[in-house]
Design a protein around this motif. Structure first.
Motif, PDB file in Angstrom:
ATOM      1  N   ASP A   1      40.017  46.273  49.478  1.00  0.00           N
ATOM      2  CA  ASP A   1      41.129  46.803  50.268  1.00  0.00           C
ATOM      3  C   ASP A   1      42.409  46.054  49.905  1.00  0.00           C
ATOM      4  OD1 ASP A   1      42.837  47.695  52.242  1.00  0.00           O
ATOM      5  OD2 ASP A   1      41.795  46.690  53.877  1.00  0.00           O
TER       6      ASP A   1
ATOM      7  N   ASN B   1      47.519  54.437  43.987  1.00  0.00           N
ATOM      8  CA  ASN B   1      46.111  54.613  44.357  1.00  0.00           C
ATOM      9  C   ASN B   1      45.255  53.384  44.081  1.00  0.00           C
ATOM     10  OD1 ASN B   1      47.318  57.323  43.428  1.00  0.00           O
ATOM     11  ND2 ASN B   1      45.580  57.970  44.676  1.00  0.00           N
ATOM     12  N   GLY B   2      45.581  52.643  43.045  1.00  0.00           N
ATOM     13  CA  GLY B   2      44.778  51.474  42.690  1.00  0.00           C
ATOM     14  C   GLY B   2      45.609  50.471  41.925  1.00  0.00           C
TER      15      GLY B   2
ATOM     16  N   ASP C   1      30.531  52.547  41.322  1.00  0.00           N
ATOM     17  CA  ASP C   1      31.602  52.323  40.345  1.00  0.00           C
ATOM     18  C   ASP C   1      31.270  52.938  38.984  1.00  0.00           C
ATOM     19  OD1 ASP C   1      34.074  51.313  39.423  1.00  0.00           O
ATOM     20  OD2 ASP C   1      33.058  49.592  38.542  1.00  0.00           O
TER      21      ASP C   1
ATOM     22  N   ASN D   1      41.627  48.689  45.837  1.00  0.00           N
ATOM     23  CA  ASN D   1      41.599  50.107  46.182  1.00  0.00           C
ATOM     24  C   ASN D   1      42.759  50.341  47.145  1.00  0.00           C
ATOM     25  OD1 ASN D   1      40.962  52.750  46.737  1.00  0.00           O
ATOM     26  ND2 ASN D   1      39.205  52.274  48.047  1.00  0.00           N
TER      27      ASN D   1
ATOM     28  N   ILE E   1      35.012  49.300  47.766  1.00  0.00           N
ATOM     29  CA  ILE E   1      34.093  50.108  46.961  1.00  0.00           C
ATOM     30  C   ILE E   1      33.127  49.143  46.286  1.00  0.00           C
ATOM     31  CG2 ILE E   1      33.853  51.757  45.068  1.00  0.00           C
ATOM     32  CD1 ILE E   1      36.721  52.626  45.572  1.00  0.00           C
TER      33      ILE E   1
ATOM     34  N   TRP F   1      35.836  46.770  44.180  1.00  0.00           N
ATOM     35  CA  TRP F   1      37.205  47.197  44.479  1.00  0.00           C
ATOM     36  C   TRP F   1      37.480  46.870  45.942  1.00  0.00           C
ATOM     37  CZ3 TRP F   1      40.313  49.531  40.693  1.00  0.00           C
ATOM     38  CH2 TRP F   1      39.663  49.893  39.518  1.00  0.00           C
TER      39      TRP F   1
ATOM     40  N   ALA G   1      38.352  54.065  36.466  1.00  0.00           N
ATOM     41  CA  ALA G   1      38.215  53.732  37.883  1.00  0.00           C
ATOM     42  C   ALA G   1      37.347  54.801  38.518  1.00  0.00           C
ATOM     43  CB  ALA G   1      39.578  53.667  38.571  1.00  0.00           C
TER      44      ALA G   1
ATOM     45  N   GLU H   1      36.354  57.775  43.688  1.00  0.00           N
ATOM     46  CA  GLU H   1      36.658  57.434  45.076  1.00  0.00           C
ATOM     47  C   GLU H   1      37.995  56.722  45.210  1.00  0.00           C
ATOM     48  OE1 GLU H   1      34.663  54.949  48.792  1.00  0.00           O
ATOM     49  OE2 GLU H   1      33.456  55.489  47.053  1.00  0.00           O
ATOM     50  N   LEU H   2      38.362  55.936  44.194  1.00  0.00           N
ATOM     51  CA  LEU H   2      39.639  55.231  44.217  1.00  0.00           C
ATOM     52  C   LEU H   2      40.798  56.219  44.280  1.00  0.00           C
ATOM     53  CD1 LEU H   2      40.961  52.219  43.462  1.00  0.00           C
ATOM     54  CD2 LEU H   2      41.502  53.455  41.378  1.00  0.00           C
TER      55      LEU H   2
END
Length: 896
Positions: free
Chosen positions: A247, A400-401, A238, A227, A233, A245, A280, A283-284
């Protein structure tokens, strides 16, 4: 944790993105099998139900006749849940699990392993291969013990995505590999779950024009799932795909790590028709990492992530994008590089999505060759750089991811050799003397130490479950069979995994090589000297019992009182904790740290000798000690002293030192009522380079004091000590344990209950009655506000220990003002409240560079010292590892 202030983990992580997440659909898998191998059914810490694979089930083709059900002989505190890790199915010959599945769906296959001995079979005696009916080799000659030890992981999850099986069934075969005359395989848990087809489109082959790689027909192994610019996450958040996910911070390369931005709670994520809602979680896409606003700086560096992988495989890097701020094309355009090759030039998220808030992703494939001579192993590099050719409005890039998947080779193989043990671990096992240098080298080896970890079972610490877990664990410890496998944890040199870090307990005694390594650091006592000092370890001299062993009162050199801590052979703490304690304390000298006099390693013993702390632990003077309660002023004075000691650890030594086990039993009080921080067996050196924000390591500490962010993410910072100290502050105020299972559910966790009372304005009602009438209202407000900030949910919200110290000193000044006294000094517990006589010990201010000074009062010419006439002289503390800048100044510690 429980209480009204903190809700279950799911709610905590939903706060920022409730509105956006509501826009995405939740996937409901048609097939969903979770097997708790070798045991009965039950719920894990996330509330997921696992079924038993017992003999009356049909999962095992031979109904389990060629296997046995076994329990792990030891429990590591790194485990997120007892289910499925504390039981296993052990195989002595080839065994097959059979699952009936929907032939049209791809499936997640997750294999869970906990490196332990089972039924007396040593952890390192398990070596096996795993394959499927679809012809995919998942693991070959795999040793969970070797893998976990080398990569410093507490448990191992291997996640695979398997293509549809037209036959309508999936078999998973475990084949033991010969280990001498024995062959053993095992598994703790198996998940088989349907998944939507999120790998339907081919990936662009980087470096080859117009070439693509088919993903849809391939089996994939998840290597990394990050993430970017956000926090962990959990699977429960999910969209039904139950992925973790993590950090991305540990993987960001270089000193310039960009800027993190997060959209507000009402920002809407709008999935386009061509992007599956399940690609995804929303929130991601609510958080991003960009390069920042400095256009000149951005044109001179790349925003880069690096992730170590296995050689001789093709990998797919999936990059997730969502523009959160801009809304016109060519406001932000950038180039994407994978392994130093251009994957895409002039990428423009708005140009590809037409509006902000619309997510998208791109898949890029790259082949990573095996380079035996490589210094740091193979890695996948992802880099972003502003597009100069397009001359965008902002020279910037965002992400973002990020996911990295390994694809099976042409032979249907996903297996790789077991990783080599880390250099740090090998050095530790040889008894290297300079662990500080070893830790520093690990910090400089950017990719080696950055195995990312998250705790899928973070909710295990929620509410009453935490207390039950503690009780259950200690009851089980009494029945443990000592593990035959020793070893310790270090950073891994090969980080192809992506799960929590591991530091195994050393169950055996010291091997005798440490004495030579530690010689010169402090005094080495012979075992005979220790026996004389303790009257042959007389039980009448026992003054405490801890995780390391018993603590005895003793006398050495005729009249010097000491505390002698002797390791218990069955203790979960061992050689590494022993060595850490000696190395840390032999280099640190400070008024508010317990002094280590020496150690003994003769006759297979591990013994530590400290200055004797006449008044014992802080906890004894709060509750459960049978001693008269301390006054409020004395409690506050002890808190200030402990804060000075911790502040010194964080800022006054050569490197940041994180205590990792701050609690009231580790704050001792000497004969002059000076508080001293003790027990450094779990301490860790903090980040050693400017681009490091934390140390990735398995969770260690004491329940009730554990930083929840550290618990979830295995990322240790000095703010983890701040959290624990915040619990101590409330413990001092309320005189009750950090965890008390006997209390109502909302009161079990002191941190949660105190936080709830503080925010509801009822904290004065729960203060220890012994001190309730002694506290100045303004002092209470400052003290409680400080404690509240210390136990903030996220480390970034918490103050530094220097700020905590300043606030506590200010609280003391407020108390002095309320009582009509001076701020220059405070009473000892053996002095009358009225003052006079020899006066009170003065404040000990901290200097700007973090060192803390000792203080002596200057008496007046009459030989007495009135509080308001007293000034102090500040003298440099003897510190062998500080920067060494001497200072001396006269100060009058008045309010700031």
């Amino acid at each position: 944790m429980a209480g009204t202030a903190r809700r279950p983990l799911l709610v905590l992580l939903l706060v920022a993105g409730v509105a956006a997440i509501a826009e995405s659909k939740v996937y409901t898998p048609e097939d969903r099998v979770l097997l708790n191998c070798g045991s009965t059914d039950g719920l894990d810490a996330d509330g997921r139900r696992w079924a038993a694979d017992t003999n009356d089930n049909t999962w095992l083709i031979d109904s389990g006749k060629s296997s046995l059900m076994a329990g792990a002989d030891k429990m590591d505190t790194a485990l997120p849940s007892t289910i499925p890790y504390m039981t296993a199915r052990v195989f002595t010959m080839e065994a097959v699990y059979n699952f009936t599945v929907n032939p049209r769906d791809r499936h997640w296959l997750r294999l869970h392993f906990y490196p332990s001995s089972y039924n007396g079979i040593a952890a390192d005696h398990f070596r096996f291969s795993v394959s499927t009916s679809t012809g995919i080799t998942l693991l070959r000659n795999f040793s969970v013990y070797t893998y976990a030890k080398a990569l410093s992981q507490g448990y191992v999850i291997r996640e695979f995505s398997l293509p549809p099986t037209p036959a309508g069934f999936l078999t998973v075969t475990f084949t033991p590999e010969p280990m001498g005359n024995e062959t053993y395989a095992y598994v703790n848990g198996i998940e088989v779950i349907s998944m939507p087809d999120i790998f339907a489109d081919p990936a662009i082959m980087v470096g080859f024009a117009d070439q693509t790689v088919d993903i849809a027909g391939s089996a994939l192994q998840t290597m990394y799932r990050l993430n970017v610019g956000g926090s962990y996450i959990p699977p429960s958040n999910d969209s039904g795909l139950t992925r973790h996910w993590y950090d991305d911070t540990p993987y960001v390369y270089g000193t310039t790590q960009g800027v993190v931005y997060r959209a507000g709670p009402h920002f809407q994520i709008k999935y386009p028709s061509e992007i599956a809602e399940y690609a995804a979680p929303a929130e991601l896409y609510l958080g991003t990492r960009s390069m920042g606003s400095d256009a000149r700086l951005n044109q001179n560096y790349n925003l880069t992530w690096t992730m170590e992988v296995d050689g001789n495989f093709t990998y797919v890097a999936r990059l997730h994008f969502c523009e959160l701020l801009l809304n016109r094309p060519n406001q932000r355009s950038f180039d994407i590089y994978i392994d130093n090759k251009t994957a895409q030039a002039d990428a423009d998220v708005i140009g590809m999505t037409s509006e902000k808030g619309v997510p998208m992703y791109r898949d890029y494939a790259v082949y990573v060759a095996d380079e035996p001579m490589a210094a740091e192993g193979e890695a996948v590099w992802v880099a972003l750089h502003p597009s100069v050719a397009l001359r965008p409005q902002f020279y910037d890039a965002i992400l973002n991811g990020l996911e990295v998947f390994k694809l099976n080779d042409s032979a249907g193989n996903l297996a790789a050799p077991n990783p080599e043990p880390s250099r740090l671990l090998a050095k530790a096992e040889l008894g290297a003397t300079d662990r500080g240098a070893a830790l520093n080298s690990t910090g400089e080896d950017h990719t080696m130490s950055k195995v990312m970890g998250g705790t899928a079972g973070g909710a295990a610490a929620v509410g009453i479950l935490a207390a039950i877990c503690v009780v259950w664990y200690h009851e089980r410890k009494d029945k443990e069979v000592p593990a035959s496998a020793g070893g310790g944890g270090g950073g891994g040199s090969h980080t192809s995994g992506w799960l929590p870090l591991y530091h195994s307990h050393t169950s055996g005694k010291s091997s005798g090589h440490l004495a030579a390594n530690l010689a010169g650091m402090c005094r080495h006592f012979s075992f005979s000297e220790i026996k004389v000092a303790t009257k042959n370890f007389s039980e009448s001299l026992v003054i405490g019992v801890g995780g390391f062993g018993k603590v005895y009162r003793g006398v050495v050199d005729g009249d010097t009182k000491v505390a002698i801590k002797r390791s218990n052979p069955s203790s979960e703490q061992g050689v590494h904790e022993f060595q850490t304690e000696v190395e840390m304390l032999s280099k640190l000298r400070h008024r508010h740290l317990v002094s280590l006099i020496g150690f003994c390693e003769d006759a297979g013993e591990m013994i530590l000798v400290y200055d004797y702390m006449e008044h014992g632990t802080l906890r004894e003077h709060l509750y459960m000690g049978g001693k008269p309660p301390l006054s409020w002023r004395h409690r506050l004075d002890i808190c200030i002293g402990a804060a000075r000691g911790l502040h010194y650890l964080h800022t006054g030594a050569k490197y940041t030192i994180i205590h990792r086990d701050v609690k009231t039993t580790n704050i001792l009080v000497d004969g002059d009522w000076v508080a001293k921080v003790s027990d450094f067996g779990l301490s860790k050196s903090g980040p050693t380079t400017v681009n490091q924000t934390h140390v990735s390591t398995m969770v260690k500490g004491s329940f009730g004091y554990l930083d929840p962010e550290y618990f979830r993410r295995q990322q240790l910072t000095d703010k983890s000590d701040v959290y624990s100290f915040g619990v101590v502050l409330f413990e001092v105020l309320m005189a009750r344990p950090a965890l008390d299972p006997k209390l109502p559910r909302e009161q079990v966790s002191l941190a949660d209950y105190a936080l709830s009372c503080q925010r509801n304005g009822t904290l004065p009602d729960v203060i220890d009655p012994a001190i309730k009438d002694q506290i100045a209202p303004e002092c209470l407000k400052k003290f409680a506000d400080t404690a509240e900030k210390c136990i903030g949910e996220q480390g970034i919200e918490r103050p530094s220990m220097g700020d905590v110290l300043w606030n506590l000193e200010f609280a003391m000044q407020l108390q002095d003002t309320f009582e009509g006294g001076s701020s220059c000094g405070r009473r000892r517990p053996d002095q009358a409240e009225g003052g006079g006589g020899a006066g009170r010990p003065a404040l000990e201010p901290s200097n700007s560079n973090g060192s803390t000074a000792s203080v002596t009062t200057l008496a007046t010419s009459s030989g007495t010292s009135r509080a308001h006439d007293t000034c102090v002289i500040v003298e440099e503390t003897d510190d062998e590892v500080a920067n060494g800048a001497a200072f001396s100044q006269l100060v009058r510690p008045t309010g700031r």
